[in-house]
Write a protein that holds these residues in place. Structure first.
Motif, mmCIF file in Angstrom:
data_model
loop_
_atom_site.group_PDB
_atom_site.id
_atom_site.type_symbol
_atom_site.label_atom_id
_atom_site.label_comp_id
_atom_site.label_asym_id
_atom_site.label_seq_id
_atom_site.Cartn_x
_atom_site.Cartn_y
_atom_site.Cartn_z
ATOM 1 N N UNK A 44 0.813 -1.211 0.000
ATOM 2 C CA UNK A 44 0.000 0.000 0.000
ATOM 3 C C UNK A 44 0.855 1.274 0.000
ATOM 4 N N UNK A 45 1.849 1.345 0.889
ATOM 5 C CA UNK A 45 2.682 2.549 0.954
ATOM 6 C C UNK A 45 3.507 2.753 -0.311
ATOM 7 N N UNK A 46 4.178 1.712 -0.875
ATOM 8 C CA UNK A 46 4.871 1.909 -2.153
ATOM 9 C C UNK A 46 3.946 2.344 -3.285
ATOM 10 N N UNK A 47 2.742 1.747 -3.343
ATOM 11 C CA UNK A 47 1.814 2.111 -4.420
ATOM 12 C C UNK A 47 1.375 3.564 -4.302
ATOM 13 N N UNK A 48 1.005 3.984 -3.101
ATOM 14 C CA UNK A 48 0.530 5.350 -2.912
ATOM 15 C C UNK A 48 1.650 6.353 -3.137
ATOM 16 N N UNK A 49 2.845 6.034 -2.674
ATOM 17 C CA UNK A 49 3.994 6.908 -2.916
ATOM 18 C C UNK A 49 4.293 7.014 -4.402
ATOM 19 N N UNK A 50 4.218 5.873 -5.105
ATOM 20 C CA UNK A 50 4.459 5.879 -6.552
ATOM 21 C C UNK A 50 3.433 6.742 -7.279
ATOM 22 N N UNK A 51 2.173 6.666 -6.859
ATOM 23 C CA UNK A 51 1.135 7.503 -7.468
ATOM 24 C C UNK A 51 1.440 8.975 -7.289
ATOM 25 N N UNK A 52 1.826 9.357 -6.080
ATOM 26 C CA UNK A 52 2.126 10.753 -5.801
ATOM 27 C C UNK A 52 3.326 11.230 -6.616
ATOM 28 N N UNK A 53 4.395 10.431 -6.655
ATOM 29 C CA UNK A 53 5.595 10.818 -7.398
ATOM 30 C C UNK A 53 5.315 10.898 -8.896
#
Length: 316
Positions: A44-53
């Motif tokens: 969840x955290x990698x996916x959400x961070x990737x979306x933001x970046x």
């Protein structure tokens, strides 16, 4: 700015707790919370961070593309840049399949930059009587590059892999598979540091040269940023259309064309819009997901048509 940051932070938190796997905030504080923490940290955290970046990087790259071309209706996915990056990724997969990820990014980035430079060269040799012809030229060039890519993908039985690059989808993003996006974020920060120079550059080559700026160097720097951002996003999650076109135009309508002032807002809205579209794709038909490339494509197409119609009515 503070309310906007709060809104993006809220979307970030919501994204962490939406998905096929059941994860609630209270699960993280129970005695047997190891599984919940594993899901949060690995997926969840990698996916959400990737979306933001990705949203931040693509929005900034879209603005730079518009400055380079001096046209409001272009972005990397409408100038052949993304299609050229896909051709580069296919080339690596066929010719150098064992090359490290960073090497794959460099080769695909070189293809993306070559495609963008070809687009700029075509524009210089094409009489443009309307600003709407510029994205049309880019779409035609992208279609040609895409057809070449599809031919070789079909020839070597790689159409399924090509489809994964064509449709933006963050469902497969895990820890260890999104870190390239930090390169795009770093390049977006570099663009902010040179925002004043890019603002002057957008006023034309003669004007910027008379003010002492090296127009060719700035153009090259902008091309590198656009090509690198497009490449890392395609490698990580695939193509996300219209984000780099819509966000700069909306912020420009509200705040004007000063990049130093508008760039933080563009980055913030880009990241927030990416999060919003991905959340919508997960909520429409759970537990299945609609890829962000589809939701962003629909929303971006609607906003793009609105911008075109608004521009034509204003000209009339």
């Amino acid at each position: 700015m503070l309310p906007a940051c709060g809104g993006v932070a809220l979307l970030f938190i919501i994204s962490l707790f939406i998905g096929a796997g059941d994860l609630r905030l209270q699960d993280l504080w129970q005695e047997d919370a190891a599984e919940a923490w594993s899901l949060l940290m690995a997926s969840r955290l990698p996916r959400t961070t990737a979306l933001l970046l990705a949203g931040i990087s693509l929005a900034v790259a879209g603005l730079l593309m518009q400055v380079l071309v001096q046209n409001r209706y272009v972005e990397p996915s409408t100038t052949g840049t993304v299609e050229s990056a896909m051709l580069g990724i296919l080339f690596v997969a066929l010719v150098m399949p064992d090359i490290p990820v960073i090497g794959r990014m460099l080769v695909a980035g070189a293809f993306a930059m070559a495609g963008t430079m070809l687009f700029l060269l075509i524009l210089r040799r094409t009489p443009l009587r309307s600003p709407f012809l510029v994205p049309l030229v880019g779409l035609v060039l992208g279609g040609i590059v895409s057809s070449v890519t599809n031919f070789f993908a079909y020839r070597y039985d790689m159409l399924q892999s090509l489809h994964a690059w064509t449709t933006g989808d963050f469902s497969g993003v895990l820890r260890g598979r999104y870190e390239l996006l930090w390169i795009g974020f770093a390049l977006a920060c570099a663009a902010y540091l040179a925002a004043d120079r890019f603002t002057v550059m957008g006023m034309g080559q003669r004007f910027s040269t008379n003010l002492g700026l090296n127009h060719r160097t700035l153009t090259l720097a902008g091309l590198i940023i656009v090509a690198a951002v497009s490449t890392v996003v395609v490698i990580t999650a695939g193509n996300i259309p219209f984000l780099g076109l819509v966000v700069p135009n909306v912020i420009s309508l509200l705040m004007g064309d000063n990049m130093h002032r508008s760039l933080p807002w563009i980055a913030l809205m880009g990241g927030g819009l990416a999060l919003l579209c991905d959340i919508a794709g997960r909520l429409i038909h759970p537990p299945y997901e609609i890829p962000i490339g589809v939701t962003m494509g629909i929303l971006g197409c609607i906003l793009f048509l609105y911008l075109i119609l608004r521009s034509r009515s204003g000209a009339a």
